[in-house]
Design a protein around this motif. Structure first.
Motif, PDB file in Angstrom:
ATOM      1  N   ASP A 279      47.061  -4.166 -43.860  1.00 39.62           N
ATOM      2  CA  ASP A 279      46.365  -5.278 -43.162  1.00 39.62           C
ATOM      3  C   ASP A 279      45.810  -4.937 -41.915  1.00 39.62           C
ATOM      4  OD1 ASP A 279      47.922  -6.821 -44.985  1.00 39.62           O
ATOM      5  OD2 ASP A 279      49.358  -7.625 -43.509  1.00 39.62           O
ATOM      6  N   ASP A 280      45.996  -3.807 -41.368  1.00 48.54           N
ATOM      7  CA  ASP A 280      45.273  -3.086 -40.136  1.00 48.54           C
ATOM      8  C   ASP A 280      43.887  -2.538 -41.088  1.00 48.54           C
ATOM      9  OD1 ASP A 280      44.091  -1.602 -38.155  1.00 48.54           O
ATOM     10  OD2 ASP A 280      45.947  -1.079 -37.581  1.00 48.54           O
ATOM     11  N   TYR A 281      42.651  -3.085 -40.637  1.00 49.30           N
ATOM     12  CA  TYR A 281      41.528  -2.568 -41.355  1.00 49.30           C
ATOM     13  C   TYR A 281      41.243  -0.898 -40.863  1.00 49.30           C
ATOM     14  CZ  TYR A 281      38.455  -3.181 -37.255  1.00 49.30           C
ATOM     15  OH  TYR A 281      37.882  -2.817 -35.810  1.00 49.30           O
ATOM     16  N   GLU A 282      41.789  -0.487 -39.589  1.00 51.76           N
ATOM     17  CA  GLU A 282      41.421   0.610 -39.054  1.00 51.76           C
ATOM     18  C   GLU A 282      42.396   1.686 -40.057  1.00 51.76           C
ATOM     19  OE1 GLU A 282      42.325   0.535 -34.945  1.00 51.76           O
ATOM     20  OE2 GLU A 282      40.126   0.091 -34.333  1.00 51.76           O
ATOM     21  N   ARG A 283      43.376   1.160 -40.493  1.00 56.20           N
ATOM     22  CA  ARG A 283      44.187   1.976 -41.446  1.00 56.20           C
ATOM     23  C   ARG A 283      43.539   2.187 -42.730  1.00 56.20           C
ATOM     24  NH1 ARG A 283      49.868   2.309 -40.820  1.00 56.20           N
ATOM     25  NH2 ARG A 283      49.816   3.642 -42.461  1.00 56.20           N
ATOM     26  N   LYS A 284      42.801   1.102 -43.057  1.00 58.78           N
ATOM     27  CA  LYS A 284      41.850   1.184 -44.182  1.00 58.78           C
ATOM     28  C   LYS A 284      40.954   2.370 -44.079  1.00 58.78           C
ATOM     29  CE  LYS A 284      42.380  -3.776 -45.831  1.00 58.78           C
ATOM     30  NZ  LYS A 284      42.568  -4.354 -44.660  1.00 58.78           N
ATOM     31  N   LEU A 285      40.253   2.326 -43.021  1.00 61.30           N
ATOM     32  CA  LEU A 285      39.196   3.054 -42.933  1.00 61.30           C
ATOM     33  C   LEU A 285      39.582   4.334 -42.766  1.00 61.30           C
ATOM     34  CD1 LEU A 285      37.099   1.264 -40.047  1.00 61.30           C
ATOM     35  CD2 LEU A 285      36.141   1.869 -42.457  1.00 61.30           C
ATOM     36  N   GLU A 286      40.843   4.787 -42.235  1.00 62.04           N
ATOM     37  CA  GLU A 286      41.398   6.068 -41.900  1.00 62.04           C
ATOM     38  C   GLU A 286      41.682   6.475 -43.541  1.00 62.04           C
ATOM     39  OE1 GLU A 286      44.737   5.925 -39.548  1.00 62.04           O
ATOM     40  OE2 GLU A 286      43.648   5.565 -37.840  1.00 62.04           O
ATOM     41  N   PHE A 287      42.023   5.866 -44.452  1.00 60.09           N
ATOM     42  CA  PHE A 287      42.367   6.021 -45.981  1.00 60.09           C
ATOM     43  C   PHE A 287      41.279   6.486 -46.318  1.00 60.09           C
ATOM     44  CE2 PHE A 287      43.051   5.073 -50.002  1.00 60.09           C
ATOM     45  CZ  PHE A 287      44.173   6.018 -50.519  1.00 60.09           C
ATOM     46  N   LEU A 288      40.220   5.630 -46.316  1.00 59.72           N
ATOM     47  CA  LEU A 288      39.130   5.837 -47.076  1.00 59.72           C
ATOM     48  C   LEU A 288      38.372   7.305 -46.914  1.00 59.72           C
ATOM     49  CD1 LEU A 288      37.480   2.303 -47.029  1.00 59.72           C
ATOM     50  CD2 LEU A 288      38.654   3.461 -48.879  1.00 59.72           C
ATOM     51  N   LYS A 289      38.440   7.634 -45.606  1.00 58.51           N
ATOM     52  CA  LYS A 289      37.775   8.811 -45.177  1.00 58.51           C
ATOM     53  C   LYS A 289      38.546  10.100 -45.324  1.00 58.51           C
ATOM     54  CE  LYS A 289      34.975   6.189 -41.722  1.00 58.51           C
ATOM     55  NZ  LYS A 289      34.669   5.972 -40.351  1.00 58.51           N
ATOM     56  N   SER A 290      39.963   9.780 -45.522  1.00 52.33           N
ATOM     57  CA  SER A 290      41.067  11.182 -45.698  1.00 52.33           C
ATOM     58  C   SER A 290      41.239  11.435 -47.083  1.00 52.33           C
ATOM     59  CB  SER A 290      42.150  10.923 -44.668  1.00 52.33           C
ATOM     60  OG  SER A 290      42.717   9.712 -44.815  1.00 52.33           O
ATOM     61  N   ASP A 291      41.411  10.386 -47.888  1.00 56.05           N
ATOM     62  CA  ASP A 291      42.012  10.315 -49.199  1.00 56.05           C
ATOM     63  C   ASP A 291      41.124  11.193 -50.054  1.00 56.05           C
ATOM     64  OD1 ASP A 291      43.953   9.359 -51.322  1.00 56.05           O
ATOM     65  OD2 ASP A 291      41.988   9.246 -52.118  1.00 56.05           O
ATOM     66  N   PRO A 292      41.632  12.146 -50.787  1.00 59.24           N
ATOM     67  CA  PRO A 292      40.798  13.244 -51.513  1.00 59.24           C
ATOM     68  C   PRO A 292      39.786  12.561 -52.561  1.00 59.24           C
ATOM     69  CG  PRO A 292      43.079  13.705 -52.088  1.00 59.24           C
ATOM     70  CD  PRO A 292      42.972  12.815 -50.947  1.00 59.24           C
ATOM     71  N   VAL A 293      40.275  11.321 -53.184  1.00 66.58           N
ATOM     72  CA  VAL A 293      39.471  10.485 -54.079  1.00 66.58           C
ATOM     73  C   VAL A 293      38.460   9.627 -53.442  1.00 66.58           C
ATOM     74  CG1 VAL A 293      39.587   8.794 -55.821  1.00 66.58           C
ATOM     75  CG2 VAL A 293      41.289  10.695 -55.816  1.00 66.58           C
ATOM     76  N   THR A 294      38.736   8.813 -52.478  1.00 65.64           N
ATOM     77  CA  THR A 294      38.063   7.825 -51.813  1.00 65.64           C
ATOM     78  C   THR A 294      37.025   8.476 -50.915  1.00 65.64           C
ATOM     79  OG1 THR A 294      39.485   7.447 -50.047  1.00 65.64           O
ATOM     80  CG2 THR A 294      39.904   6.134 -51.796  1.00 65.64           C
ATOM     81  N   SER A 295      37.249   9.576 -50.439  1.00 67.15           N
ATOM     82  CA  SER A 295      36.372  10.208 -49.485  1.00 67.15           C
ATOM     83  C   SER A 295      35.060  10.757 -50.013  1.00 67.15           C
ATOM     84  CB  SER A 295      37.072  11.168 -48.725  1.00 67.15           C
ATOM     85  OG  SER A 295      37.659  12.357 -49.659  1.00 67.15           O
ATOM     86  N   HIS A 296      35.155  10.748 -51.428  1.00 67.04           N
ATOM     87  CA  HIS A 296      34.107  11.334 -52.139  1.00 67.04           C
ATOM     88  C   HIS A 296      33.119  10.178 -52.668  1.00 67.04           C
ATOM     89  CE1 HIS A 296      34.814  15.609 -51.984  1.00 67.04           C
ATOM     90  NE2 HIS A 296      35.910  15.377 -52.195  1.00 67.04           N
ATOM     91  N   MET A 297      33.518   8.756 -52.293  1.00 67.27           N
ATOM     92  CA  MET A 297      32.515   7.862 -52.924  1.00 67.27           C
ATOM     93  C   MET A 297      31.265   7.640 -52.016  1.00 67.27           C
ATOM     94  SD  MET A 297      35.976   5.144 -53.347  1.00 67.27           S
ATOM     95  CE  MET A 297      34.945   3.814 -53.650  1.00 67.27           C
ATOM     96  N   SER A 298      30.415   7.325 -52.549  1.00 66.39           N
ATOM     97  CA  SER A 298      29.194   7.338 -51.897  1.00 66.39           C
ATOM     98  C   SER A 298      29.145   6.250 -50.546  1.00 66.39           C
ATOM     99  CB  SER A 298      28.197   6.365 -52.939  1.00 66.39           C
ATOM    100  OG  SER A 298      27.941   7.736 -54.036  1.00 66.39           O
ATOM    101  N   ALA A 299      29.720   5.256 -50.991  1.00 64.98           N
ATOM    102  CA  ALA A 299      29.974   4.220 -49.799  1.00 64.98           C
ATOM    103  C   ALA A 299      30.540   4.624 -48.620  1.00 64.98           C
ATOM    104  CB  ALA A 299      30.424   2.652 -50.288  1.00 64.98           C
ATOM    105  N   VAL A 300      31.507   5.667 -48.861  1.00 63.62           N
ATOM    106  CA  VAL A 300      32.254   6.043 -47.616  1.00 63.62           C
ATOM    107  C   VAL A 300      31.463   7.197 -46.938  1.00 63.62           C
ATOM    108  CG1 VAL A 300      34.315   7.479 -46.958  1.00 63.62           C
ATOM    109  CG2 VAL A 300      34.672   5.486 -48.909  1.00 63.62           C
TER     110      VAL A 300
END
Length: 335
Positions: A279-300
């Motif tokens: 629910d905390d959008y900052e936790r979402k941002l941290e996940f997107l930038k650190s996860d080995p899958v999501t961190s390689h997405m173009s939008a990230v």
């Protein structure tokens, strides 16, 4: 007063002479989601279950006839802060049946059928009707939707913003504020048309998006917007393709599948509730930038991430706010 409702003040003054003609003719009966409700006059002690229903009532200026509110996702709009201060918050999330009926309400509107419905968390419509209390489900959550399938229901037909405008107009009629309701709808329609025109001018024929609302746990698949729900309508109105194909309102989809689709934009819900960690959008941002899958997405990698209030993703008077914020974020795709 914000610019959002400034035009309504002028409209109200110009329409003052005809206001008497817009008064509700009681007794009033409305078929609401297949359930008839009747009123002999403007209801008192209104208890709203859901931020969307509450802020419609505040916009109608009937907070003096409200006895309670509940189920909030974001802070109240600044222009309604004074009104909100006079209305008791029964619960930040779902209120109990007893807390609602103890207010002796003459009207209980809700934004979600899962709050008051066949499997209502608060109660069923029949339970309230047995006590002589009319309940109202905002039409966006019942028309063209089956709320008995999927965690948050499944869309049988794409969301139609006309159901939101219908909600405002029907609640206005119930509260004897038809003139005010018409002014609000006129203003929202004008803003909708204007923001769509701005988005079309960007000319982004192949842009796509995913909308991440929350997750039961950061390690679990995210709740993302299905292809027929309200956020999907927002994307479509602005010329963005939703990469999620499920008809569920908020299905869970694996990040591997989302990353493979590689959406141009990622939209994150910002909320003040803390039911889930995400629910905390900052936790979402941290996940997107650190996860080995999501961190390689173009939008990230290119920081094409738009933050929207969760309530702006619901059928509420904030929906057009959300469209405007999303359109502003889309401009980055031209860079």
């Amino acid at each position: 007063m914000s610019l959002r409702f400034a035009s309504l003040t002028l409209a109200a003054a110009l329409c003052a002479a005809s206001a008497a003609q817009a008064q509700t003719d009681y007794p009033l009966t409305i078929d609401n989601c297949g359930f008839p409700i009747s009123f002999d006059g403007p209801p008192e002690n209104v208890v709203a279950i859901g931020q969307a229903a509450t802020e419609v009532l505040y916009a109608l200026g009937v907070q003096d006839r409200m006895a309670g509110t509940s189920l909030w996702f974001n802070e109240v709009l600044p222009e309604f802060a004074d009104a909100d201060a006079t209305v008791e918050r029964l619960a930040d999330n779902a209120p109990s049946f007893e807390s609602v009926v103890n207010k002796r309400p003459g009207f209980v509107p809700t934004m979600f059928e899962w709050m008051v419905g066949a499997q209502g968390v608060v109660g069923t419509r029949e339970q309230f009707a047995d006590l002589g209390i009319p309940t109202y489900i905002m039409p966006p959550d019942c028309e063209g939707k089956d709320n008995l399938v999927g965690a948050d229901g499944t869309r049988l037909a794409p969301f139609d913003i006309a159901t939101l405008y219908k909600s405002i107009e029907e609640m206005a009629a119930i509260m004897d504020r038809a003139e005010r309701g018409a002014e609000i709808v006129t203003d929202l329609k004008a803003r909708e048309a204007a923001v769509v025109e701005r988005a079309e001018a960007l000319d982004l024929p192949d842009a796509s998006a995913v909308v991440w609302f929350s997750s039961a746990d950061m390690e679990l698949d995210p709740y993302v917007a299905g292809r027929k729900g309200i956020p999907a309508w927002m994307l479509e109105r602005l010329g963005l393709r939703n990469v999620i194909e499920s008809d569920e309102e908020w299905p869970t989809v694996g990040w591997e599948s989302i990353a493979k689709a590689d959406p141009s934009v990622i939209v994150l819900a910002r909320m003040d509730r803390r039911r889930f960690p995400a629910d905390d959008y900052e936790r979402k941002l941290e996940f997107l930038k650190s996860d080995p899958v999501t961190s390689h997405m173009s939008a990230v990698k290119q920081d094409r991430i738009v933050i929207l209030d969760a309530e702006a993703m619901h059928a509420s008077i904030r929906l057009i706010d959300g469209l405007e914020t999303l359109a502003e974020g889309m401009a980055a795709l031209k860079e």
